[in-house]
Enzyme design. Sequence first.
Site, PDB file in Angstrom:
ATOM      1  N   ASP A 137      -3.556  -6.794  -1.484  1.00  0.00           N
ATOM      2  CA  ASP A 137      -2.766  -7.342  -2.593  1.00  0.00           C
ATOM      3  C   ASP A 137      -1.422  -7.890  -2.105  1.00  0.00           C
ATOM      4  OD1 ASP A 137      -1.434  -5.019  -1.943  1.00  0.00           O
ATOM      5  OD2 ASP A 137      -1.479  -4.144  -3.951  1.00  0.00           O
ATOM      6  N   HIS A 139       0.672  -6.264  -0.131  1.00  0.00           N
ATOM      7  CA  HIS A 139       1.715  -5.256   0.087  1.00  0.00           C
ATOM      8  C   HIS A 139       2.055  -5.124   1.567  1.00  0.00           C
ATOM      9  CE1 HIS A 139      -1.520  -1.916   0.256  1.00  0.00           C
ATOM     10  NE2 HIS A 139      -0.868  -1.783   1.405  1.00  0.00           N
ATOM     11  N   GLU A 144       4.485  -2.289  -3.005  1.00  0.00           N
ATOM     12  CA  GLU A 144       3.481  -2.953  -3.826  1.00  0.00           C
ATOM     13  C   GLU A 144       4.078  -4.189  -4.500  1.00  0.00           C
ATOM     14  OE1 GLU A 144       0.531  -2.199  -3.556  1.00  0.00           O
ATOM     15  OE2 GLU A 144       0.046  -0.066  -3.771  1.00  0.00           O
TER      16      GLU A 144
HETATM   17  C1  GLP Z   1      -1.817   0.597   4.030  1.00  0.00           C
HETATM   18  C2  GLP Z   1      -0.482   0.891   4.734  1.00  0.00           C
HETATM   19  C3  GLP Z   1       0.106  -0.368   5.301  1.00  0.00           C
HETATM   20  C4  GLP Z   1      -1.026  -1.139   5.919  1.00  0.00           C
HETATM   21  C5  GLP Z   1      -1.877  -1.708   4.825  1.00  0.00           C
HETATM   22  C6  GLP Z   1      -3.144  -2.381   5.323  1.00  0.00           C
HETATM   23  O1  GLP Z   1      -1.946   1.144   2.785  1.00  0.00           O
HETATM   24  N1  GLP Z   1       0.511   1.573   3.986  1.00  0.00           N
HETATM   25  O2  GLP Z   1       1.124  -0.058   6.229  1.00  0.00           O
HETATM   26  O3  GLP Z   1      -0.507  -2.203   6.676  1.00  0.00           O
HETATM   27  O4  GLP Z   1      -2.123  -0.761   3.830  1.00  0.00           O
HETATM   28  O5  GLP Z   1      -4.057  -1.443   5.792  1.00  0.00           O
HETATM   29  P1  GLP Z   1      -5.243  -1.779   6.773  1.00  0.00           P
HETATM   30  O6  GLP Z   1      -4.615  -2.211   8.053  1.00  0.00           O
HETATM   31  O7  GLP Z   1      -6.014  -0.527   6.920  1.00  0.00           O
HETATM   32  O8  GLP Z   1      -6.005  -2.880   6.145  1.00  0.00           O
END
Ligand code: GLP
Length: 262
Positions: A137, A139, A144
């Site tokens: 999304d 973030h 968020e």
């Molecule tokens: C998570 C973490 C972020 C991370 C993102 C993407 O919830 N808090 O720091 O970069 O979401 O996660 P992923 O790399 O597993 O796709």
Amino acid sequence: MEVLVLPDADAVGVLAADAVEALVRSKPDAVLGLATGSSPLAAYRDLIMRHRAGTGPSYASVRAFTLDEYVGLPRGHEQSYRATIARELTDHLDLDPANVAGPDPAPEGLATAGERYERAIVDAGGIDLQILGIGSDGHLAFNEPGSSLASRTRLKTLTALTRRDNARFFDDVDGDVPRHVLTQGLGTILDAQHLVLVATGAGKAYALATAVEGPVTASCPASVLQLHPHASVLVDEAAASGLARVGYYREVAAGKPDWQGL
Ligand code: GLP
């Protein structure tokens, strides 16, 4: 912002690992900002491999700060980001565990945890290189959509989408995935000297294109990277598939002087 489109996730990991190593060689007491999640894992595996092979630098004087932390997990829970970063990276380097910090999720200190974390980062001299992933999304860390672009470390509530995305690490999304987190703010992240965002896979294509080529807006927290003077975005072909200016990024990369580094 520099966007580098690489053939696959391994190549993204190699380049991110190169950037970390180059920094630590030039500044042995560097301060690293470490992201959890799946995106940086290839880079972390590479750093560990090089360290074990004896070709990597020493991390004995390095300090590290994680981006964020779940609130409400039992202390030492294996999915806490403190435990995760130790398991995925720092325990495998010659990095003193006392030099690895994360926001403190102890319930009795939540009101001051953000301020204390901000102070700890400043006392360490600030973050030299911050590794980042991006949420589906848009973030960044756990900021968020709707997070202030000037925000500092604080308590946040996760969206249903983020909880679903992270449910793969827990047994049961409804019961187990925490609703609350402590996260570095977008303003905190902007204070790092160099931002390295890694994104791989088609699931990140839309969020990445919105962050890199859309307007700077709190509705896409990762778009705050556009305000940073030194942001490197490392993506594989699948994550790059939504980018309109991909031809230009490739042309820039092809003409990039060797001395420039990331
Ligand atoms: C998570 C973490 C972020 C991370 C993102 C993407 O919830 N808090 O720091 O970069 O979401 O996660 P992923 O790399 O597993 O796709």
